[in-house]
Write an enzyme that holds these catalytic residues in place. Structure first.
Site, mmCIF file in Angstrom:
data_model
loop_
_atom_site.group_PDB
_atom_site.id
_atom_site.type_symbol
_atom_site.label_atom_id
_atom_site.label_comp_id
_atom_site.label_asym_id
_atom_site.label_seq_id
_atom_site.Cartn_x
_atom_site.Cartn_y
_atom_site.Cartn_z
ATOM 1 N N GLU A 121 -2.424 1.777 7.161
ATOM 2 C CA GLU A 121 -3.829 1.402 7.326
ATOM 3 C C GLU A 121 -4.320 1.658 8.755
ATOM 4 O O GLU A 121 -5.509 1.815 8.981
ATOM 5 C CB GLU A 121 -4.000 -0.085 6.967
ATOM 6 C CG GLU A 121 -5.249 -0.343 6.131
ATOM 7 C CD GLU A 121 -5.262 -1.712 5.473
ATOM 8 O OE1 GLU A 121 -5.037 -1.772 4.258
ATOM 9 O OE2 GLU A 121 -5.492 -2.711 6.179
ATOM 10 N N HIS A 161 20.661 6.835 -4.929
ATOM 11 C CA HIS A 161 20.943 7.271 -6.303
ATOM 12 C C HIS A 161 19.669 7.646 -7.056
ATOM 13 O O HIS A 161 19.703 7.834 -8.268
ATOM 14 C CB HIS A 161 21.727 6.178 -7.038
ATOM 15 C CG HIS A 161 23.086 5.971 -6.425
ATOM 16 N ND1 HIS A 161 24.243 6.506 -6.951
ATOM 17 C CD2 HIS A 161 23.456 5.330 -5.287
ATOM 18 C CE1 HIS A 161 25.270 6.193 -6.175
ATOM 19 N NE2 HIS A 161 24.822 5.472 -5.156
ATOM 20 N N LYS A 183 -13.306 -0.519 -3.141
ATOM 21 C CA LYS A 183 -14.003 -1.801 -3.355
ATOM 22 C C LYS A 183 -15.422 -1.545 -3.861
ATOM 23 O O LYS A 183 -15.893 -2.208 -4.780
ATOM 24 C CB LYS A 183 -14.087 -2.584 -2.040
ATOM 25 C CG LYS A 183 -12.775 -3.175 -1.586
ATOM 26 C CD LYS A 183 -13.009 -4.081 -0.387
ATOM 27 C CE LYS A 183 -11.701 -4.523 0.213
ATOM 28 N NZ LYS A 183 -11.866 -5.137 1.527
HETATM 29 O O1 PA5 Z 1 -5.165 -5.480 7.519
HETATM 30 C C1 PA5 Z 1 -6.211 -5.794 6.980
HETATM 31 O O2 PA5 Z 1 -7.243 -6.067 7.626
HETATM 32 C C2 PA5 Z 1 -6.309 -5.906 5.476
HETATM 33 O O3 PA5 Z 1 -5.119 -5.556 4.866
HETATM 34 C C3 PA5 Z 1 -6.663 -7.325 5.060
HETATM 35 O O4 PA5 Z 1 -5.686 -8.205 5.537
HETATM 36 C C4 PA5 Z 1 -6.769 -7.428 3.545
HETATM 37 O O5 PA5 Z 1 -7.715 -6.510 3.063
HETATM 38 C C5 PA5 Z 1 -7.187 -8.845 3.131
HETATM 39 O O6 PA5 Z 1 -8.403 -9.195 3.736
HETATM 40 P P1 PA5 Z 1 -8.871 -10.706 3.805
HETATM 41 O O7 PA5 Z 1 -7.923 -11.450 4.653
HETATM 42 O O8 PA5 Z 1 -10.240 -10.650 4.409
HETATM 43 O O9 PA5 Z 1 -8.891 -11.226 2.392
#
Ligand code: PA5
Length: 429
Positions: A286, A307, A421
């Site tokens: 990310e 394996h 989303k």
């Molecule tokens: O690293 C990030 O920002 C994301 O992975 C969020 O943690 C994830 O989308 C969850 O978001 P939230 O804590 O707002 O529910």
């Protein structure tokens, strides 16, 4: 914080005689300086850098107090969140309590809201009916669909079981100070609430209440975990040379990418690290996968996946970098039994520890992969304990920021996540 030295070690082996270029090293050095001076893209999300050094003792006491209560009252603790709101805690808990389900399993820790499976959550509801339950809902935005859906379901089940007042006592909310639906629900219903600092993004939040409460509920010493991170936070701030390990990791990844490499495999012969791999995967995926760039972060468990994927790793396209995480002093609880017979051909191994055999498998595999043209980075922890694990996760976070900046992207945003989303929400609302 206790002053214990973390035993993180690092070595890097290129299969040929590639070097890290001085150009890449220079870029990493300038990004190191800019990061510490807060002069980088996304600099309003740098709260994680000094958090382990600055976290207030009062907050730790509150987290420990709440965790104690949950441990006393709950047979089942449901941590509800997705992405950075659950992967860190799960990584630490499953690394340190990997076989927790076999012993000392109070409370049982389960995860919700990390998928939208009705079957998964129906099974969880059944379990909640039979066991005394506490819920911890974790979401910085308070609006994530997966988490919100699960919380709606679980809260209703809790209210049906205990009545609204008692259910409210059994809910802990971890969210932002005052924005989002969860913050309002907490204020309205009087849920116990922990705040996620505004300047810490989800995947960098394992040292905040996001990670610390579930980790404390698992009975793990959060002060020792934080001390491992604090030790490195202090060290890396000192100077460029002190930050040698993350600098080298970030530089190696960038060198590999600019040489045409495309995949980094997080590999370990310790199944305890399986979920650390999942956390690492999100952290790098990310943070770096943007603007058409970035190594694809993949994870493998060895020897299991030798394996299934061993053939590809050994002989497939040569675009693989393997980051091999190991423990120098593993626990040695088991030895190969002597039977006095050799029909399975294993009698010569009688008395050898499984840990030693695992180490030989690791050394043999590393040599084979190097011979096969895979670049290998070794990261070794002295021991698998909260302190070393805290150091390891901090090391990865610091490396990731340097690596993404050197790649030329903002490590702290995730614009691509919005696309799914938006499409999902268009179909739902
Ligand atoms: O690293 C990030 O920002 C994301 O992975 C969020 O943690 C994830 O989308 C969850 O978001 P939230 O804590 O707002 O529910």
């Amino acid at each position: 914080m206790p002053a214990k030295k973390s035993g993180l070690e690092f070595s890097l082996q290129w299969p040929g005689d590639q070097e890290i270029s001085s150009e890449i090293m220079k870029q990493v050095q300038s990004n190191y300086e800019n990061l510490l001076a807060s002069q980088v893209p996304g600099n309003d999300y740098l709260g994680w850098l000094d958090w382990p050094l600055e976290v207030e003792s009062q907050l730790l006491e509150r987290i420990e107090g709440r965790a104690k209560k949950i441990r006393e009252e709950a047979e089942l603790y449901v941590s509800t969140g997705i992405g950075g709101s659950y992967l860190g805690a799960r990584a630490v808990i499953e690394a340190l309590r990997p076989y927790g389900e076999l012993k000392d399993n109070k409370p049982e820790i389960v995860w919700a809201g990390q998928n939208i499976s009705g079957t998964y959550h129906a099974a969880l509801l059944e379990s909640m009916e039979q066991k005394d339950t506490h819920i911890n809902v974790i979401s910085k935005s308070g609006t994530t669909t997966e988490t919100a859906l699960a919380f709606r379901l679980l809260r209703q089940a809790l209210e049906d079981k205990y009545g609204s007042r008692e259910a409210s006592r059994r809910i802990t909310v971890t969210t932002s100070q005052d924005s989002g639906a969860l913050a309002s629900a907490a204020a309205e219903k009087g849920y116990e609430k922990f705040v996620i600092p505004e300047d810490v993004g989800g995947r960098f939040s394992v040292f905040t209440p996001v990670g610390l409460l579930p980790i404390a509920v698992a009975g793990i010493d959060i002060r020792d975990f934080l001390a491992g991170a604090a030790e490195l936070a202090e060290k890396y701030r000192k100077d460029f040379e002190a930050a040698r390990l993350p600098v080298r990791y970030a530089a190696a990844r960038n060198q590999f990418y600019s040489d045409g490499g495309r995949v980094e495999l997080f590999a370990s012969f310790f199944p305890e690290f399986s979920r650390v791999g999942a956390w690492w995967q999100q952290l790098f995926g990310e943070s770096e996968g943007k603007e058409g760039k970035g190594l694809y972060p993949a994870t493998v468990d060895f020897t299991t996946d030798l394996h299934s994927l061993g053939q590809y790793i050994q002989d497939g396209p040569r675009h693989l970098l393997e980051t091999l995480l190991s423990v120098k002093e593993p626990k040695q609880p088991l030895q190969v039994p002597a039977t006095g017979e050799d029909e399975d051909g294993l009698e010569t191994l009688a008395g050898r520890s499984f840990a030693d055999i695992n180490r030989q498998a690791e050394a043999g595999t590393r040599a084979a992969h190097l011979e096969g043209g895979v670049s290998v980075i070794d990261i070794k922890l002295q021991k698998l304990d909260p302190h070393n694990l805290g150091a390891l996760l901090y090391f990865f976070m610091f490396s990731c920021a340097l690596s993404a900046l050197t790649l030329g992207v903002n490590p702290f945003d995730q614009p691509g996540v919005e696309a799914y989303k938006k499409n999902m929400n268009n179909r739902l609302f």
